[in-house]
Design a protein around this motif. Sequence first.
Motif, PDB file in Angstrom:
ATOM      1  N   LYS A 187      81.270  88.562  14.528  1.00 16.26           N
ATOM      2  CA  LYS A 187      81.157  87.569  15.601  1.00 16.26           C
ATOM      3  C   LYS A 187      81.237  88.172  17.000  1.00 16.26           C
ATOM      4  O   LYS A 187      80.357  88.887  17.415  1.00 16.26           O
ATOM      5  CB  LYS A 187      82.198  86.483  15.391  1.00 16.26           C
ATOM      6  N   HIS A 188      82.358  87.919  17.734  1.00 10.24           N
ATOM      7  CA  HIS A 188      82.376  88.350  19.139  1.00 10.24           C
ATOM      8  C   HIS A 188      82.370  89.870  19.281  1.00 10.24           C
ATOM      9  O   HIS A 188      81.964  90.401  20.305  1.00 10.24           O
ATOM     10  CB  HIS A 188      83.553  87.736  19.903  1.00 10.24           C
ATOM     11  N   ARG A 189      82.794  90.588  18.211  1.00 10.73           N
ATOM     12  CA  ARG A 189      82.745  92.054  18.302  1.00 10.73           C
ATOM     13  C   ARG A 189      81.301  92.566  18.232  1.00 10.73           C
ATOM     14  O   ARG A 189      80.979  93.611  18.793  1.00 10.73           O
ATOM     15  CB  ARG A 189      83.600  92.690  17.194  1.00 10.73           C
ATOM     16  N   ASN A 190      80.421  91.810  17.526  1.00 12.56           N
ATOM     17  CA  ASN A 190      78.987  92.160  17.562  1.00 12.56           C
ATOM     18  C   ASN A 190      78.468  92.073  18.995  1.00 12.56           C
ATOM     19  O   ASN A 190      77.729  92.945  19.464  1.00 12.56           O
ATOM     20  CB  ASN A 190      78.167  91.193  16.694  1.00 12.56           C
ATOM     21  N   ILE A 191      78.861  91.005  19.672  1.00 16.94           N
ATOM     22  CA  ILE A 191      78.365  90.787  21.042  1.00 16.94           C
ATOM     23  C   ILE A 191      78.939  91.847  21.971  1.00 16.94           C
ATOM     24  O   ILE A 191      78.235  92.405  22.828  1.00 16.94           O
ATOM     25  CB  ILE A 191      78.759  89.374  21.555  1.00 16.94           C
ATOM     26  N   ASP A 192      80.213  92.095  21.786  1.00 15.20           N
ATOM     27  CA  ASP A 192      80.916  93.132  22.539  1.00 15.20           C
ATOM     28  C   ASP A 192      80.107  94.444  22.482  1.00 15.20           C
ATOM     29  O   ASP A 192      79.786  95.066  23.519  1.00 15.20           O
ATOM     30  CB  ASP A 192      82.267  93.267  21.810  1.00 15.20           C
ATOM     31  N   THR A 193      79.718  94.850  21.261  1.00 15.93           N
ATOM     32  CA  THR A 193      78.970  96.102  21.087  1.00 15.93           C
ATOM     33  C   THR A 193      77.558  95.992  21.666  1.00 15.93           C
ATOM     34  O   THR A 193      77.045  96.956  22.246  1.00 15.93           O
ATOM     35  CB  THR A 193      78.888  96.460  19.585  1.00 15.93           C
ATOM     36  N   ALA A 194      76.944  94.822  21.515  1.00 18.05           N
ATOM     37  CA  ALA A 194      75.590  94.640  22.080  1.00 18.05           C
ATOM     38  C   ALA A 194      75.636  94.773  23.606  1.00 18.05           C
ATOM     39  O   ALA A 194      74.738  95.355  24.223  1.00 18.05           O
ATOM     40  CB  ALA A 194      75.033  93.278  21.678  1.00 18.05           C
ATOM     41  N   ILE A 195      76.693  94.223  24.214  1.00 15.03           N
ATOM     42  CA  ILE A 195      76.817  94.333  25.673  1.00 15.03           C
ATOM     43  C   ILE A 195      77.045  95.802  26.060  1.00 15.03           C
ATOM     44  O   ILE A 195      76.437  96.309  27.013  1.00 15.03           O
ATOM     45  CB  ILE A 195      77.970  93.441  26.207  1.00 15.03           C
ATOM     46  N   CYS A 196      77.897  96.499  25.290  1.00 11.75           N
ATOM     47  CA  CYS A 196      78.138  97.927  25.575  1.00 11.75           C
ATOM     48  C   CYS A 196      76.840  98.727  25.416  1.00 11.75           C
ATOM     49  O   CYS A 196      76.578  99.649  26.202  1.00 11.75           O
ATOM     50  CB  CYS A 196      79.217  98.490  24.653  1.00 11.75           C
ATOM     51  N   LEU A 197      76.015  98.368  24.404  1.00 15.22           N
ATOM     52  CA  LEU A 197      74.726  99.046  24.226  1.00 15.22           C
ATOM     53  C   LEU A 197      73.864  98.840  25.474  1.00 15.22           C
ATOM     54  O   LEU A 197      73.241  99.780  25.985  1.00 15.22           O
ATOM     55  CB  LEU A 197      74.012  98.488  22.984  1.00 15.22           C
ATOM     56  N   THR A 198      73.832  97.597  25.963  1.00 19.03           N
ATOM     57  CA  THR A 198      73.030  97.301  27.161  1.00 19.03           C
ATOM     58  C   THR A 198      73.523  98.128  28.352  1.00 19.03           C
ATOM     59  O   THR A 198      72.732  98.684  29.110  1.00 19.03           O
ATOM     60  CB  THR A 198      73.113  95.792  27.480  1.00 19.03           C
ATOM     61  N   THR A 199      74.838  98.213  28.493  1.00 15.66           N
ATOM     62  CA  THR A 199      75.416  99.013  29.581  1.00 15.66           C
ATOM     63  C   THR A 199      75.026 100.484  29.403  1.00 15.66           C
ATOM     64  O   THR A 199      74.611 101.142  30.356  1.00 15.66           O
ATOM     65  CB  THR A 199      76.951  98.852  29.589  1.00 15.66           C
ATOM     66  N   ASP A 200      75.149 100.995  28.160  1.00 14.69           N
ATOM     67  CA  ASP A 200      74.780 102.397  27.889  1.00 14.69           C
ATOM     68  C   ASP A 200      73.311 102.652  28.233  1.00 14.69           C
ATOM     69  O   ASP A 200      72.957 103.711  28.766  1.00 14.69           O
ATOM     70  CB  ASP A 200      74.980 102.744  26.401  1.00 14.69           C
ATOM     71  N   LEU A 201      72.446 101.677  27.889  1.00 14.97           N
ATOM     72  CA  LEU A 201      71.011 101.866  28.127  1.00 14.97           C
ATOM     73  C   LEU A 201      70.698 102.041  29.608  1.00 14.97           C
ATOM     74  O   LEU A 201      69.706 102.650  29.978  1.00 14.97           O
ATOM     75  CB  LEU A 201      70.223 100.680  27.552  1.00 14.97           C
ATOM     76  N   ASN A 202      71.570 101.496  30.460  1.00 15.12           N
ATOM     77  CA  ASN A 202      71.327 101.611  31.897  1.00 15.12           C
ATOM     78  C   ASN A 202      71.528 103.034  32.430  1.00 15.12           C
ATOM     79  O   ASN A 202      71.266 103.295  33.602  1.00 15.12           O
ATOM     80  CB  ASN A 202      72.184 100.595  32.666  1.00 15.12           C
ATOM     81  N   ARG A 203      71.969 103.966  31.572  1.00  9.34           N
ATOM     82  CA  ARG A 203      71.997 105.374  31.996  1.00  9.34           C
ATOM     83  C   ARG A 203      70.575 105.920  32.104  1.00  9.34           C
ATOM     84  O   ARG A 203      70.299 106.822  32.875  1.00  9.34           O
ATOM     85  CB  ARG A 203      72.736 106.224  30.967  1.00  9.34           C
ATOM     86  N   ASN A 204      69.677 105.405  31.225  1.00 10.57           N
ATOM     87  CA  ASN A 204      68.313 105.914  31.181  1.00 10.57           C
ATOM     88  C   ASN A 204      67.294 104.920  31.727  1.00 10.57           C
ATOM     89  O   ASN A 204      66.284 105.294  32.280  1.00 10.57           O
ATOM     90  CB  ASN A 204      67.888 106.207  29.730  1.00 10.57           C
ATOM     91  N   ALA A 205      67.570 103.647  31.476  1.00 10.00           N
ATOM     92  CA  ALA A 205      66.571 102.622  31.772  1.00 10.00           C
ATOM     93  C   ALA A 205      67.227 101.508  32.576  1.00 10.00           C
ATOM     94  O   ALA A 205      68.415 101.593  32.909  1.00 10.00           O
ATOM     95  CB  ALA A 205      66.035 102.063  30.460  1.00 10.00           C
TER      96      ALA A 205
END
Length: 432
Positions: free
Chosen positions: A262-280
């Motif tokens: 549940k919310h931990r999936n979203i937590d990780t999805a948000i962190c992925l989005t933040t990580d992606l902003n290093r490149n894109a």
Amino acid sequence: MELVKNVVCPFCGTLCDDIICKVENNEIVGTMNACIIGHSKFVHTEGAERFTKPLVRKNGEFVEVTMDEAIDKAAHILADSKRPLMYGWSCTDCDAQAVGVKLAEEAKACIDNTASVCHGPSVLGLQDVGYPICTFGEVKNRADVVVYWGCNPMHAHPRHLSRNVFARGFFRERGRPDRTLIVVDPRKTDSSKLADIHLQLDFDHDYELLDAIRTVLLGNDILYDEVAGVPKELIYETVEVLKNAQFGILFFGMGITHSRGKHRNIDTAICLTTDLNRNAKFNLIPMRGHYNVTGFNQVCTWEVGYPYCVDFATGTPRYNPGESGSNDLLQSKETDGMLVIASDPGGNFPQKALERMAEIPIVAIEPHRTPTTEMSDVIIPPAIVGMQAEGTAYRMEGVPIRMRKVVDTDLLTDREILERILEKVKEINASK
Ligand code: SF4
């Protein structure tokens, strides 16, 4: 026949504002531009029962009563309950929601909307790790990589793809050919059939796949041949697409808010989005369901500081999803009186919650016959926002849009009904 233009669809969180209604004799007889779901909300479904008078259950039967009597009975149910619950709110306008918050404070009730069975986990996720969001306009004009994770817009938000993916934008002049579409879903859906990449993962393993994508993105290797049923080569390929995006967007839905984690999936999805902003450049948008579920969380937050599951029992707002959510209160049998507005928990809540609903008095502010009205003691039919009443709604990414009134009705609006219940509850409390 009159054509009313620029009408806003009161169904899903896409909140299309380009609907044309065909009106004859003060009735909406047809639409243009709306999808099949939006159209069927506008056009009265043949055979669907529409309440026109307030009803109160007496000796097991519903009898027509005056509005005063229905309001009086509804106010007593709230004022006489020790732990009242006020649930729903996502299919009405922000003005009604604001009165609802005042009423909850006066009645010392818990107030909660459909987020608690929908994108509530997303709210918990963003409260933990942030909310890198943008508007539809930015997606249409800039996005060259679009991800739909755990959602099936072809069925649930039917015009979402045509407005955000197929649409031609300022920097995406060819529309769909200018974008890479990735769908993540265990099933082959009508949305996945349109995708360039379909990550057909194992059900309930979104967290692992999100984690594997982050692992590769951060420069580490995957140690297994596959993760969550997805071959590692496909994961590497997907990461290349994601990190080479000029502007990427991650839309996500019930597939990850309702599945394990549940919310931990979203937590990780948000962190992925933040990580992606290093490149894109990357953002995300939750695929919020009802047309104004977002509005309730906005109103509630600016009124009392918390978005949903707000408990006024002590007079001061408290927030504790897991304890003060509708299902928590019903399944623990704490709630002893309930007001339902613009929602159908009778049709959507799990069995254990329904068992409690069957034991307690219920007020339904609801235009149609539903499983909830079947369980209710008082039914008050309102004017329907977006057709018979105007008001403000918030689109899924937080853009406010004014809903239009298309036809007239004698019925009171949700806001007027709630104001009258509030006055009555104040009277009852003053006399205690
Ligand atoms: S996509 Fe949603 S808002 Fe747009 S017309 Fe269909 S139901 Fe209405």
